[in-house]
Design a protein around this motif. Sequence first.
Motif, PDB file in Angstrom:
ATOM      1  N   SER A  45       0.804  -1.226   0.000  1.00 28.92           N
ATOM      2  CA  SER A  45       0.000   0.000   0.000  1.00 28.92           C
ATOM      3  C   SER A  45       0.836   1.274   0.000  1.00 28.92           C
ATOM      4  O   SER A  45       0.278   2.367   0.008  1.00 28.92           O
ATOM      5  CB  SER A  45      -0.984   0.008   1.175  1.00 28.92           C
ATOM      6  OG  SER A  45      -0.301   0.010   2.406  1.00 28.92           O
ATOM      7  N   GLY A  46       2.166   1.163  -0.027  1.00 30.20           N
ATOM      8  CA  GLY A  46       2.990   2.337  -0.252  1.00 30.20           C
ATOM      9  C   GLY A  46       3.781   2.873   0.926  1.00 30.20           C
ATOM     10  O   GLY A  46       4.393   3.925   0.824  1.00 30.20           O
ATOM     11  N   GLN A  47       3.835   2.147   2.039  1.00 31.51           N
ATOM     12  CA  GLN A  47       4.580   2.655   3.197  1.00 31.51           C
ATOM     13  C   GLN A  47       6.067   2.820   2.883  1.00 31.51           C
ATOM     14  O   GLN A  47       6.656   3.862   3.185  1.00 31.51           O
ATOM     15  CB  GLN A  47       4.449   1.732   4.426  1.00 31.51           C
ATOM     16  CG  GLN A  47       3.052   1.409   4.855  1.00 31.51           C
ATOM     17  CD  GLN A  47       2.569   0.094   4.272  1.00 31.51           C
ATOM     18  OE1 GLN A  47       2.699  -0.168   3.073  1.00 31.51           O
ATOM     19  NE2 GLN A  47       1.993  -0.752   5.108  1.00 31.51           N
ATOM     20  N   SER A  48       6.699   1.803   2.321  1.00 30.13           N
ATOM     21  CA  SER A  48       8.136   1.862   2.018  1.00 30.13           C
ATOM     22  C   SER A  48       8.437   2.904   0.948  1.00 30.13           C
ATOM     23  O   SER A  48       9.420   3.637   1.044  1.00 30.13           O
ATOM     24  CB  SER A  48       8.663   0.499   1.574  1.00 30.13           C
ATOM     25  OG  SER A  48       8.558  -0.426   2.615  1.00 30.13           O
ATOM     26  N   VAL A  49       7.607   2.985  -0.066  1.00 31.44           N
ATOM     27  CA  VAL A  49       7.806   3.975  -1.121  1.00 31.44           C
ATOM     28  C   VAL A  49       7.684   5.376  -0.537  1.00 31.44           C
ATOM     29  O   VAL A  49       8.482   6.265  -0.858  1.00 31.44           O
ATOM     30  CB  VAL A  49       6.821   3.762  -2.285  1.00 31.44           C
ATOM     31  CG1 VAL A  49       6.882   4.921  -3.273  1.00 31.44           C
ATOM     32  CG2 VAL A  49       7.099   2.456  -2.992  1.00 31.44           C
ATOM     33  N   THR A  50       6.734   5.596   0.339  1.00 27.10           N
ATOM     34  CA  THR A  50       6.586   6.897   0.990  1.00 27.10           C
ATOM     35  C   THR A  50       7.834   7.248   1.780  1.00 27.10           C
ATOM     36  O   THR A  50       8.382   8.346   1.664  1.00 27.10           O
ATOM     37  CB  THR A  50       5.348   6.907   1.906  1.00 27.10           C
ATOM     38  OG1 THR A  50       4.174   6.674   1.115  1.00 27.10           O
ATOM     39  CG2 THR A  50       5.208   8.230   2.628  1.00 27.10           C
ATOM     40  N   ALA A  51       8.323   6.310   2.581  1.00 27.04           N
ATOM     41  CA  ALA A  51       9.515   6.558   3.392  1.00 27.04           C
ATOM     42  C   ALA A  51      10.733   6.827   2.510  1.00 27.04           C
ATOM     43  O   ALA A  51      11.521   7.743   2.781  1.00 27.04           O
ATOM     44  CB  ALA A  51       9.775   5.371   4.313  1.00 27.04           C
ATOM     45  N   ARG A  52      10.906   6.077   1.453  1.00 27.68           N
ATOM     46  CA  ARG A  52      12.055   6.276   0.561  1.00 27.68           C
ATOM     47  C   ARG A  52      11.940   7.568  -0.239  1.00 27.68           C
ATOM     48  O   ARG A  52      12.944   8.150  -0.645  1.00 27.68           O
ATOM     49  CB  ARG A  52      12.203   5.079  -0.376  1.00 27.68           C
ATOM     50  CG  ARG A  52      12.678   3.844   0.341  1.00 27.68           C
ATOM     51  CD  ARG A  52      12.913   2.686  -0.617  1.00 27.68           C
ATOM     52  NE  ARG A  52      13.385   1.531   0.116  1.00 27.68           N
ATOM     53  CZ  ARG A  52      12.714   0.400   0.216  1.00 27.68           C
ATOM     54  NH1 ARG A  52      11.560   0.244  -0.402  1.00 27.68           N
ATOM     55  NH2 ARG A  52      13.213  -0.607   0.919  1.00 27.68           N
ATOM     56  N   SER A  53      10.733   8.019  -0.464  1.00 30.84           N
ATOM     57  CA  SER A  53      10.519   9.255  -1.211  1.00 30.84           C
ATOM     58  C   SER A  53      11.001  10.478  -0.446  1.00 30.84           C
ATOM     59  O   SER A  53      11.428  11.462  -1.053  1.00 30.84           O
ATOM     60  CB  SER A  53       9.035   9.426  -1.527  1.00 30.84           C
ATOM     61  OG  SER A  53       8.600   8.398  -2.357  1.00 30.84           O
ATOM     62  N   VAL A  54      10.925  10.424   0.870  1.00 31.59           N
ATOM     63  CA  VAL A  54      11.334  11.571   1.685  1.00 31.59           C
ATOM     64  C   VAL A  54      12.785  11.928   1.407  1.00 31.59           C
ATOM     65  O   VAL A  54      13.130  13.098   1.248  1.00 31.59           O
ATOM     66  CB  VAL A  54      11.090  11.301   3.183  1.00 31.59           C
ATOM     67  CG1 VAL A  54      11.725  12.379   4.039  1.00 31.59           C
ATOM     68  CG2 VAL A  54       9.595  11.209   3.461  1.00 31.59           C
ATOM     69  N   ASN A  55      13.663  10.945   1.326  1.00 29.72           N
ATOM     70  CA  ASN A  55      15.079  11.187   1.028  1.00 29.72           C
ATOM     71  C   ASN A  55      15.392  11.035  -0.455  1.00 29.72           C
ATOM     72  O   ASN A  55      16.553  10.968  -0.840  1.00 29.72           O
ATOM     73  CB  ASN A  55      15.967  10.229   1.822  1.00 29.72           C
ATOM     74  CG  ASN A  55      16.132  10.668   3.240  1.00 29.72           C
ATOM     75  OD1 ASN A  55      16.171  11.856   3.517  1.00 29.72           O
ATOM     76  ND2 ASN A  55      16.220   9.718   4.141  1.00 29.72           N
TER      77      ASN A  55
END
Length: 97
Positions: A45-55
């Motif tokens: 559902s996008g948790q890891s992609v969201t976290a990686r997007s920050v950096n």
Amino acid sequence: MSTLLSVRDLKVGFGPQADQNPVVQGVSFDLAPGETLAMGGVSGSGQSVTARSVNRLVDFGNGRNLGGEIQFTESDGTVTDLTSADEDKLETIRGRE
């Protein structure tokens, strides 16, 4: 309390037609110094992609930010828009901030 990280309406996609099939849409949150953020959801559902997007680490996996803003307040009080920061600036933030 000041805001350390502010994410507004984040949208991320992958591949040559990333804008036609975003995997993260409309994610927004604020994080103050000392706070911890937990993201929950079903697998994929996008948790890891969201976290990686920050950096902007999705940039290295054929991903790209399609919209929204990511504002980071550095230790000296400077606010940096991570969506448009160059790689040198991102490396400094990833390493020191």
